[in-house]
Design an enzyme around this catalytic site. Structure first.
Site, PDB file in Angstrom:
ATOM      1  N   GLN A 151      -6.553 -98.746  11.202  1.00  0.00           N
ATOM      2  CA  GLN A 151      -6.525-100.129  11.668  1.00  0.00           C
ATOM      3  C   GLN A 151      -6.121-100.230  13.132  1.00  0.00           C
ATOM      4  O   GLN A 151      -6.532-101.169  13.829  1.00  0.00           O
ATOM      5  CB  GLN A 151      -5.572-100.947  10.793  1.00  0.00           C
ATOM      6  CG  GLN A 151      -6.083-101.132   9.378  1.00  0.00           C
ATOM      7  CD  GLN A 151      -5.277-102.163   8.594  1.00  0.00           C
ATOM      8  OE1 GLN A 151      -4.498-102.922   9.155  1.00  0.00           O
ATOM      9  NE2 GLN A 151      -5.468-102.185   7.291  1.00  0.00           N
ATOM     10  N   ARG A 215      13.448-109.868  17.191  1.00  0.00           N
ATOM     11  CA  ARG A 215      14.245-109.378  18.327  1.00  0.00           C
ATOM     12  C   ARG A 215      14.279-110.486  19.392  1.00  0.00           C
ATOM     13  O   ARG A 215      13.342-110.606  20.207  1.00  0.00           O
ATOM     14  CB  ARG A 215      13.646-108.096  18.907  1.00  0.00           C
ATOM     15  CG  ARG A 215      13.563-106.964  17.887  1.00  0.00           C
ATOM     16  CD  ARG A 215      13.207-105.635  18.560  1.00  0.00           C
ATOM     17  NE  ARG A 215      11.980-105.690  19.321  1.00  0.00           N
ATOM     18  CZ  ARG A 215      10.759-105.516  18.808  1.00  0.00           C
ATOM     19  NH1 ARG A 215      10.621-105.280  17.507  1.00  0.00           N
ATOM     20  NH2 ARG A 215       9.677-105.574  19.587  1.00  0.00           N
ATOM     21  N   SER A 252       2.596-105.371  14.237  1.00  0.00           N
ATOM     22  CA  SER A 252       3.595-105.766  13.241  1.00  0.00           C
ATOM     23  C   SER A 252       4.393-104.540  12.807  1.00  0.00           C
ATOM     24  O   SER A 252       3.849-103.439  12.701  1.00  0.00           O
ATOM     25  CB  SER A 252       2.914-106.411  12.036  1.00  0.00           C
ATOM     26  OG  SER A 252       1.969-105.523  11.452  1.00  0.00           O
ATOM     27  N   HIS A 353       5.684-107.838   8.335  1.00  0.00           N
ATOM     28  CA  HIS A 353       4.428-107.824   7.578  1.00  0.00           C
ATOM     29  C   HIS A 353       4.600-106.937   6.343  1.00  0.00           C
ATOM     30  O   HIS A 353       4.143-105.794   6.316  1.00  0.00           O
ATOM     31  CB  HIS A 353       3.312-107.298   8.483  1.00  0.00           C
ATOM     32  CG  HIS A 353       1.950-107.293   7.867  1.00  0.00           C
ATOM     33  ND1 HIS A 353       1.615-108.022   6.731  1.00  0.00           N
ATOM     34  CD2 HIS A 353       0.806-106.630   8.228  1.00  0.00           C
ATOM     35  CE1 HIS A 353       0.348-107.803   6.437  1.00  0.00           C
ATOM     36  NE2 HIS A 353      -0.161-106.965   7.325  1.00  0.00           N
ATOM     37  N   CYS A 383      -6.561-110.807   8.321  1.00  0.00           N
ATOM     38  CA  CYS A 383      -7.436-109.636   8.271  1.00  0.00           C
ATOM     39  C   CYS A 383      -6.935-108.674   7.200  1.00  0.00           C
ATOM     40  O   CYS A 383      -5.741-108.641   6.873  1.00  0.00           O
ATOM     41  CB  CYS A 383      -7.489-108.945   9.628  1.00  0.00           C
ATOM     42  SG  CYS A 383      -5.900-108.381  10.256  1.00  0.00           S
ATOM     43  N   GLY A 385      -7.510-104.609   5.199  1.00  0.00           N
ATOM     44  CA  GLY A 385      -8.040-103.266   5.249  1.00  0.00           C
ATOM     45  C   GLY A 385      -9.409-103.171   4.600  1.00  0.00           C
ATOM     46  O   GLY A 385      -9.694-103.830   3.599  1.00  0.00           O
TER      47      GLY A 385
END
Length: 397
Positions: A151, A215, A252, A353, A383, A385
């Site tokens: 990915q 963060r 992510s 994620h 999206c 995989g």
């Protein structure tokens, strides 16, 4: 046909998805059970009324095997009469659970159903479920003789083909953290996050309520020093167009977490005296080219807008999953979308994620944002995989 409505939707705070993360000592069944228990404690109804629990999970192996949805139902103390199933549409698994749940209500098969999802990436790492084997059969290999890529390469190809610069990716990623931190500071996540009684490495317990992946001090300048994550000489030769802009900072993070939504027919919610918060307005799915893999949100969005009769400007919030910064940025270019409406409380780059749990997490954040701002419509797309995407439009009630 019945309206399918969301009565409640909750999530755990994120934990870093590696050993030492806040949720890494907590079994994934217990993470999911925590969200299921929250739905019954926050809403006055008999859980015996639940017709089904549909759970999303990607790594269905090890501690997440053997239908984790059913294990969580029993762990949560639901009646043994409540069934469950576990589904996998990769990163969109729990968004698909939402679709199945709502569509079951609209078809008259369910009155009360829970859609949920979980992923413990610290305990069941990515690709663990393949147990060292190739999950692609010979027909698929023959169809793509040059081989498919990961990915990260898909994210790089998107950045190259939509002419997204490293600076744009890093600025968007820093904004994700800034928006999430500001929302947390203002209490904007308080109504969606449910506490987890988590285990520490020494066996003691603590209450986890704050997203560990955010963060607050992140800046684009700080992210600019990070090195590309997916560069290899082999891929560089194969894809000379890639500029190698994808880094840990604009991707992510590995994440642990769970989420759950209580979905009913509108008439059942009224009968039980429960207030619907949103209704499902439209659904869409799309397949996309599996090498670049992550472009599915564009055709899925085109489908759902056509199906719903809405225009992009009619939508008050867009939740486009931040698997990599290039995904929501290419999507925004495709639709000339208002950047202020795109992931307005941050996204997966900051909030995490947890694969199978992300779809319902996005929904929790979107419902609460629409309620806080008075928005009417929300669009969620993700999206997945293999080259796929889900899209969902809800209407706040």
């Amino acid at each position: 046909m019945e309206n399918a409505v969301i009565v409640d939707v909750v999530r755990t705070a994120s934990g870093r998805g590696k050993p030492g993360g806040a949720l890494s000592e907590t079994h994934p069944v217990e993470l999911l059970a925590t969200t299921l228990k929250a739905l019954t404690s926050r809403n006055d109804f008999d859980p015996a009324l639940i017709d089904d629990v549909i759970a999303g999970c990607v790594g269905q192996a090890g501690e997440q095997s053997a239908n984790i949805g059913r294990s969580a139902v029993l762990s949560a103390g639901y009646p043994e009469s409540v069934p469950a199933t576990t589904v996998d549409r990769q990163c969109g698994s729990s968004q698909q659970a939402l679709h199945f749940a709502a569509q079951g209500v609209m078809a008259g098969a369910y009155d009360v159903v829970v859609a949920c999802g979980v992923e413990s990436m610290s305990r069941v790492p990515m690709r663990f479920a393949a147990v060292g084997k190739d999950p692609r059969g010979p027909g698929m290999v023959a169809r793509y003789p040059e081989g498919l890529a990961n990915q990260g390469i898909g994210a790089e190809l998107i950045a190259a083909r939509w002419k997204l610069t490293r600076e744009e990716l890093d600025e968007f990623s820093a904004l994700s953290h800034q928006r999430a931190a500001a929302t947390a500071e203002a209490g904007g996540f308080d109504n969606e996050i449910v506490p987890v009684e988590a285990l520490a490495p020494d066996g003691s317990t603590f209450t986890h309520t704050v997203d560990q992946t955010v963060r607050p001090g992140t800046t684009a300048e700080g992210l600019a020093g990070l090195k590309p994550s997916f560069y290899t000489e082999q891929f560089a030769q194969r894809f000379p167009e890639i500029g190698w802009h994808i880094t840990p900072g604009n991707s992510s993070p590995l994440t642990d977490g769970a989420s759950a939504a209580l979905i009913m027919s509108e008439s059942k919610a009224v009968e039980l005296g429960l207030r619907p918060r949103a209704r499902f307005h439209a659904f869409a799915l799309a397949g996309s080219e599996p090498l670049i893999m992550l472009t599915g949100p564009a055709p899925a969005t085109r489908k759902i807008l056509a199906r719903s009769g809405l225009r992009i400007d009619d939508i008050d919030a867009y939740e486009v999953n931040e698997a990599f910064a290039s995904v929501p940025l290419f999507w925004a270019k495709e639709f000339d979308a208002d950047p202020a409406r795109l992931n307005p409380r941050g996204g997966a780059i900051s909030l995490g994620h947890p694969l199978g749990g992300s779809g319902v997490r996005l929904m929790a954040t979107m419902v609460n944002y629409l309620e806080a701002t008075g928005g009417r419509y929300g669009l969620q797309t993700m999206c997945e995989g293999g080259g796929m995407a889900n899209a969902t439009i809800i209407e706040r009630l």
